[in-house]
Design a protein around this motif. Structure first.
Motif, PDB file in Angstrom:
ATOM      1  N   ASP A  48     -50.785 -58.290 -41.915  1.00  0.00           N
ATOM      2  CA  ASP A  48     -50.542 -56.838 -41.473  1.00  0.00           C
ATOM      3  C   ASP A  48     -50.171 -56.901 -40.134  1.00  0.00           C
ATOM      4  O   ASP A  48     -49.793 -55.864 -39.317  1.00  0.00           O
ATOM      5  CB  ASP A  48     -51.843 -55.959 -41.617  1.00  0.00           C
ATOM      6  CG  ASP A  48     -53.079 -56.581 -40.668  1.00  0.00           C
ATOM      7  OD1 ASP A  48     -52.818 -57.630 -40.414  1.00  0.00           O
ATOM      8  OD2 ASP A  48     -53.954 -55.861 -40.525  1.00  0.00           O
ATOM      9  N   TRP A 506     -51.259 -51.754 -34.415  1.00  0.00           N
ATOM     10  CA  TRP A 506     -51.722 -51.376 -35.796  1.00  0.00           C
ATOM     11  C   TRP A 506     -50.631 -52.196 -36.830  1.00  0.00           C
ATOM     12  O   TRP A 506     -50.514 -52.056 -37.689  1.00  0.00           O
ATOM     13  CB  TRP A 506     -51.694 -50.129 -36.277  1.00  0.00           C
ATOM     14  CG  TRP A 506     -52.630 -49.329 -35.481  1.00  0.00           C
ATOM     15  CD1 TRP A 506     -53.681 -49.643 -34.772  1.00  0.00           C
ATOM     16  CD2 TRP A 506     -53.005 -47.745 -35.716  1.00  0.00           C
ATOM     17  NE1 TRP A 506     -54.489 -48.654 -34.079  1.00  0.00           N
ATOM     18  CE2 TRP A 506     -53.635 -47.375 -34.410  1.00  0.00           C
ATOM     19  CE3 TRP A 506     -52.034 -47.068 -36.284  1.00  0.00           C
ATOM     20  CZ2 TRP A 506     -54.225 -46.277 -34.408  1.00  0.00           C
ATOM     21  CZ3 TRP A 506     -52.358 -45.465 -35.942  1.00  0.00           C
ATOM     22  CH2 TRP A 506     -53.363 -45.135 -35.118  1.00  0.00           C
ATOM     23  N   THR A 555     -50.077 -45.855 -41.512  1.00  0.00           N
ATOM     24  CA  THR A 555     -51.397 -44.522 -41.940  1.00  0.00           C
ATOM     25  C   THR A 555     -52.187 -45.124 -42.516  1.00  0.00           C
ATOM     26  O   THR A 555     -53.109 -44.691 -43.129  1.00  0.00           O
ATOM     27  CB  THR A 555     -50.449 -43.603 -42.706  1.00  0.00           C
ATOM     28  OG1 THR A 555     -49.998 -44.320 -44.090  1.00  0.00           O
ATOM     29  CG2 THR A 555     -49.347 -42.928 -42.169  1.00  0.00           C
ATOM     30  N   ASP A 556     -52.404 -46.797 -42.701  1.00  0.00           N
ATOM     31  CA  ASP A 556     -53.591 -47.367 -43.443  1.00  0.00           C
ATOM     32  C   ASP A 556     -54.673 -46.923 -42.813  1.00  0.00           C
ATOM     33  O   ASP A 556     -55.796 -46.470 -43.645  1.00  0.00           O
ATOM     34  CB  ASP A 556     -53.303 -48.794 -43.301  1.00  0.00           C
ATOM     35  CG  ASP A 556     -52.230 -49.376 -44.198  1.00  0.00           C
ATOM     36  OD1 ASP A 556     -52.512 -49.686 -45.239  1.00  0.00           O
ATOM     37  OD2 ASP A 556     -51.034 -49.133 -43.465  1.00  0.00           O
ATOM     38  N   ARG A 557     -54.854 -46.623 -41.290  1.00  0.00           N
ATOM     39  CA  ARG A 557     -56.208 -46.451 -40.936  1.00  0.00           C
ATOM     40  C   ARG A 557     -56.500 -44.615 -40.896  1.00  0.00           C
ATOM     41  O   ARG A 557     -57.622 -44.651 -40.630  1.00  0.00           O
ATOM     42  CB  ARG A 557     -55.928 -46.578 -39.220  1.00  0.00           C
ATOM     43  CG  ARG A 557     -55.846 -48.120 -39.045  1.00  0.00           C
ATOM     44  CD  ARG A 557     -56.015 -48.393 -37.576  1.00  0.00           C
ATOM     45  NE  ARG A 557     -55.713 -49.754 -37.178  1.00  0.00           N
ATOM     46  CZ  ARG A 557     -56.265 -50.192 -36.163  1.00  0.00           C
ATOM     47  NH1 ARG A 557     -57.076 -49.786 -35.186  1.00  0.00           N
ATOM     48  NH2 ARG A 557     -56.256 -51.771 -35.882  1.00  0.00           N
ATOM     49  N   PHE A 558     -55.415 -44.102 -41.567  1.00  0.00           N
ATOM     50  CA  PHE A 558     -55.974 -42.652 -42.018  1.00  0.00           C
ATOM     51  C   PHE A 558     -56.164 -42.538 -43.515  1.00  0.00           C
ATOM     52  O   PHE A 558     -56.107 -41.433 -43.799  1.00  0.00           O
ATOM     53  CB  PHE A 558     -54.567 -41.688 -41.602  1.00  0.00           C
ATOM     54  CG  PHE A 558     -54.318 -42.020 -40.111  1.00  0.00           C
ATOM     55  CD1 PHE A 558     -55.413 -41.394 -39.053  1.00  0.00           C
ATOM     56  CD2 PHE A 558     -53.287 -42.398 -39.735  1.00  0.00           C
ATOM     57  CE1 PHE A 558     -54.953 -41.383 -37.722  1.00  0.00           C
ATOM     58  CE2 PHE A 558     -52.917 -42.890 -38.348  1.00  0.00           C
ATOM     59  CZ  PHE A 558     -53.684 -42.105 -37.385  1.00  0.00           C
ATOM     60  N   GLY A 559     -56.435 -43.764 -44.062  1.00  0.00           N
ATOM     61  CA  GLY A 559     -56.567 -43.852 -45.546  1.00  0.00           C
ATOM     62  C   GLY A 559     -55.405 -43.741 -46.298  1.00  0.00           C
ATOM     63  O   GLY A 559     -55.773 -43.511 -47.745  1.00  0.00           O
ATOM     64  N   SER A 561     -52.660 -45.755 -47.721  1.00  0.00           N
ATOM     65  CA  SER A 561     -52.249 -47.188 -47.905  1.00  0.00           C
ATOM     66  C   SER A 561     -50.710 -47.598 -48.036  1.00  0.00           C
ATOM     67  O   SER A 561     -50.227 -46.664 -48.591  1.00  0.00           O
ATOM     68  CB  SER A 561     -53.027 -48.097 -48.959  1.00  0.00           C
ATOM     69  OG  SER A 561     -52.608 -49.398 -48.916  1.00  0.00           O
ATOM     70  N   ARG A 564     -45.832 -45.073 -43.803  1.00  0.00           N
ATOM     71  CA  ARG A 564     -45.291 -45.306 -42.583  1.00  0.00           C
ATOM     72  C   ARG A 564     -44.615 -43.946 -42.156  1.00  0.00           C
ATOM     73  O   ARG A 564     -43.720 -43.367 -42.797  1.00  0.00           O
ATOM     74  CB  ARG A 564     -44.371 -46.439 -42.362  1.00  0.00           C
ATOM     75  CG  ARG A 564     -44.951 -47.569 -42.434  1.00  0.00           C
ATOM     76  CD  ARG A 564     -43.722 -48.866 -42.581  1.00  0.00           C
ATOM     77  NE  ARG A 564     -42.922 -48.595 -43.657  1.00  0.00           N
ATOM     78  CZ  ARG A 564     -43.096 -48.485 -44.926  1.00  0.00           C
ATOM     79  NH1 ARG A 564     -43.983 -49.018 -45.549  1.00  0.00           N
ATOM     80  NH2 ARG A 564     -42.080 -48.037 -45.790  1.00  0.00           N
TER      81      ARG A 564
END
Length: 699
Positions: A48, A506, A555-559, A561, A564
């Motif tokens: 990642d 990130w 946006t993975d950290r915002f749920g 997966s 972008r």
């Protein structure tokens, strides 16, 4: 080697046939259509986030696992996904040095200038990529060619055979549908690679569609209303061959291409008592050859030699036919027949004095030629134009030296100087010869004080390539614009100062901001001539200020997966003195702003990735002594999806929707200040929605 079309479409043209240019704001159809790697000592996560070359923070390494969710087909797909990198195939003018792109394969660029980086990357399967290096600020053994950032694609050393079939279709709502086909064969055996690409390409425009034209006089009163419709389409067939392998203790890279193309378009205006129609068609043939030989002379010294030749022939016809109140006006016609060529010989000697210090020096000679015969008639009567029959030739020599010094893992410095002399001669309607001398220094500093933070500074003098077509006459008959040629053209040059800051976060997130200022001398625009004619010429000094912003947020950290969200824009402010009015205005042909917002997501479980893009606003104006012509557009939407059911089969679709495109045309009565307005015309167009489809199969 460059020339201008004799008529210009209102929006950028897509031509996809082995190396032709792509559109500026439309999704292009696929184009057609080397061993000095930078050693990296990777640290950190592998899927990642990019790896970091601990010997030089300015080099980031992206391994195939980074792109796994995307399921890429080619190295081009992977490079276009590298965070914060924008692929640039180069301007294509003024020889080789400083005119090529910002992508390399195994440390080298393609053998021919017109075999662009994106073409070469599209021929490399993703499975052949070992890693991708993002080089920011320079690295030993890497020729940056004036770019602050380049990518270097490192390939695996393995044997393989691959056949690829690809079919493309562009389907227009109410317009002309166009279809394309491509076959590619590539073979690899150790250090040897060879292949062939055969393509039937696509040409079209994203601004075609029906609309309404309203013409008003200086008082704002409507004097004419017309319905409008247009179409533009074409294509081309070409074959390209490539070979790379060892030779006499070094390596040879060869490429060759033969192709033909055609493009046609028409505009139709119909009113209560009027009918106006303009048409344009052009056919062309071209041939290209490139050879690059590299050989190490010892452990630290290497030699690179390039030979490039390209040539083309073209034949075009523009017409304008009008009827007002039942009375036909004389038919206007503009024909252009010609040929052009460019030949380049270049040698470079690279000395890696140490792992941290590299010197390069070399020389380049080039010959450019354009011979053109043009004719303008009204009702069959010839109208004499300045320089409608010309032969333009340029011989140019350049010597250069540059050095890259990696002062520390956090600081890299690059400096260089190019000295150029060129002689441009013109014969035909007018005989003239002039010699130009330019010194082109360059300095760049790249500082990476902390991980994921980088500052860049660039100072450089750039010299533009003259478009030889500007020495000859040209016409856009539907806009009542006929230009004479100009024998007194001089190259435009500019001093550029640029600073940039980049922050990565990130994994594939990035925020980059850059400011650039250009001091322009001999700016090229349109100048007035005698007898009411105009021509492309030098209009004096000017300036350009540009602020660039690029933001990519994973946006993975915002749920969410694989998602972008990105924003990108260049804000440009230009100033130049208008040669007719003496007032300050913008430089012709530059877009002051074109913001783009994109949402993209990879969904590996469904074997798809998709993208939604919106261009919120774009506009561009061109100024001449007798008229101002420009376009403005808003709310341009693209939606694309790719489905890959197996590793060898890919299905792609994209829809383009653009419902607000306006063309403005102001014509003046006299070349005074202020200029009295004859009429102002507004063309409101609803561009046709179109869908592009692609099927790709690997065997």
């Amino acid at each position: 080697m460059r020339r201008a079309l004799t008529i210009t479409a209102s929006a950028a043209v897509i031509v996809a046939a082995l190396g032709a240019p792509a559109a500026a704001f439309a999704q292009p159809a696929p184009a057609d259509d080397q061993e000095a790697a930078v050693a990296a000592v990777p640290t950190g996560p592998t899927e990642d986030a990019p790896l970091v070359d601990t010997a030089q923070r300015g080099v980031l390494v992206f391994e195939p696992a980074f792109f796994a969710d995307q399921r890429p087909n080619t190295a081009l797909d992977m490079v276009e996904r590298v965070p914060g990198f924008q692929l640039n195939d180069g301007a294509g003018g003024r020889g080789f040095e400083g005119a090529v792109g910002n992508s390399l394969i195994n440390g080298a660029r393609p053998a021919s200038k017109n075999d662009t980086g994106s073409n070469a990357l599209s021929r490399v399967q993703a499975s052949q990529v070992e890693r991708i290096e993002l080089i920011r600020g320079g690295a030993p053994g890497i020729d940056m060619q004036g770019f602050p950032v380049v990518v270097n694609v490192i390939l695996k050393n393995q044997s393989s055979r691959e056949h690829i079939l690809q079919a493309d279709a562009y389907l227009f709502e109410g317009g002309t549908d166009v279809y394309g086909f491509r076959y590619q064969f590539t073979a690899r055996e150790g250090e040897r690679t060879w292949g062939v690409v055969v393509a039937d390409g696509i040409g079209t425009s994203d601004s075609n569609g029906p609309g309404v034209v309203t013409r008003r006089n200086a008082a704002g009163e409507v004097i004419r209303t017309e319905d409008f419709v247009n179409d533009q389409f074409g294509g081309g067939q070409a074959i390209r061959g490539n070979y790379s392998g060892p030779l006499m203790g070094g390596k040879i890279d060869l490429t060759g291409r033969v192709g033909q193309s055609d493009f046609q378009g028409w505009d139709l205006f119909t009113g209560a008592d009027s009918r106006r129609e303009s048409t344009f068609g052009e056919e062309g043939k071209d041939v290209e050859f490139g050879a690059t030989y590299t050989r190490p002379l010892n452990d630290r010294l290497s030699l690179e030699t390039r030979l490039i030749h390209e040539g083309s022939e073209f034949d075009s016809l523009s017409t304008y036919d009008a009827v007002f109140g039942g009375a036909a006006e004389p038919l206007e016609a503009f024909t252009s027949v010609g040929e052009a060529s460019e030949s380049i010989l270049r040698g470079l000697l690279r000395w890696e004095r140490s792992e941290n210090l590299t010197f390069e020096g070399g020389a380049e000679v080039a010959y450019n030629m354009l011979e053109i015969d043009q004719a303008y008639t009204i009702g069959g009567t010839p109208i004499e134009l300045p320089s409608d029959q010309v032969l333009v030739e340029e011989t140019r020599g350049e010597v250069f030296g540059k050095s890259t010094w990696r002062y520390s893992p956090t600081l890299s410095l690059e400096g260089g100087l190019r000295l150029e002399a060129s002689t441009i001669s013109q014969s035909g309607d007018a005989d003239q010869e002039e010699t130009f001398y330019f010194a082109k220094p360059r300095f760049q500093a790249t500082w990476t004080p902390w991980a994921d933070n980088q500052f860049r500074l660039r100072l450089e003098r750039e010299v533009g390539q003259l478009d030889f077509g500007d020495f000859a006459a040209s016409a856009s008959l539907s806009e009542d614009n006929v230009l004479g040629g100009n024998v007194d053209l001089e190259p435009e040059d500019r001093w550029v100062a640029e600073v940039a800051y980049e922050r990565r976060f990130w994994g594939d997130g990035i925020v980059s901001i850059a400011y650039r200022h250009d001091e322009i001398r001999n700016a090229i625009d349109v100048i007035p001539l005698e007898d009411g004619l105009s021509a492309v010429g030098n209009i004096g000094d000017g300036t350009l200020d540009q602020l660039s912003l690029n933001v990519v947020i994973p946006t993975d950290r915002f749920g969410i997966s694989g998602g972008r969200l990105s924003f990108k824009n260049d804000w440009k402010h230009t100033e130049v003195t208008d040669p007719t009015t003496g007032e300050i205005r913008a430089i012709s042909g530059l877009r002051p702003s074109q913001p783009s917002i994109t949402w993209a997501q990879d969904i590996p479980s469904w074997k798809i990735n998709y993208r939604l893009t919106m261009l919120t606003m774009l506009k561009q104006y061109t100024y001449s002594p007798d008229q101002i012509f420009g376009f403005e557009g808003t709310d341009y939407y693209e939606a694309a999806i790719e489905y890959k059911p197996t590793e060898t089969l890919t299905l792609s679709a994209q829809i383009n929707i653009w419902d607000d495109f306006r063309i403005y045309h102001t014509v003046f009565d006299a070349r005074t200040n202020p200029r009295p307005i004859r009429f102002v015309e507004e063309r409101i167009i609803d561009p046709r929605t179109f869908v592009s489809l692609q099927l790709r199969k690997t065997f």
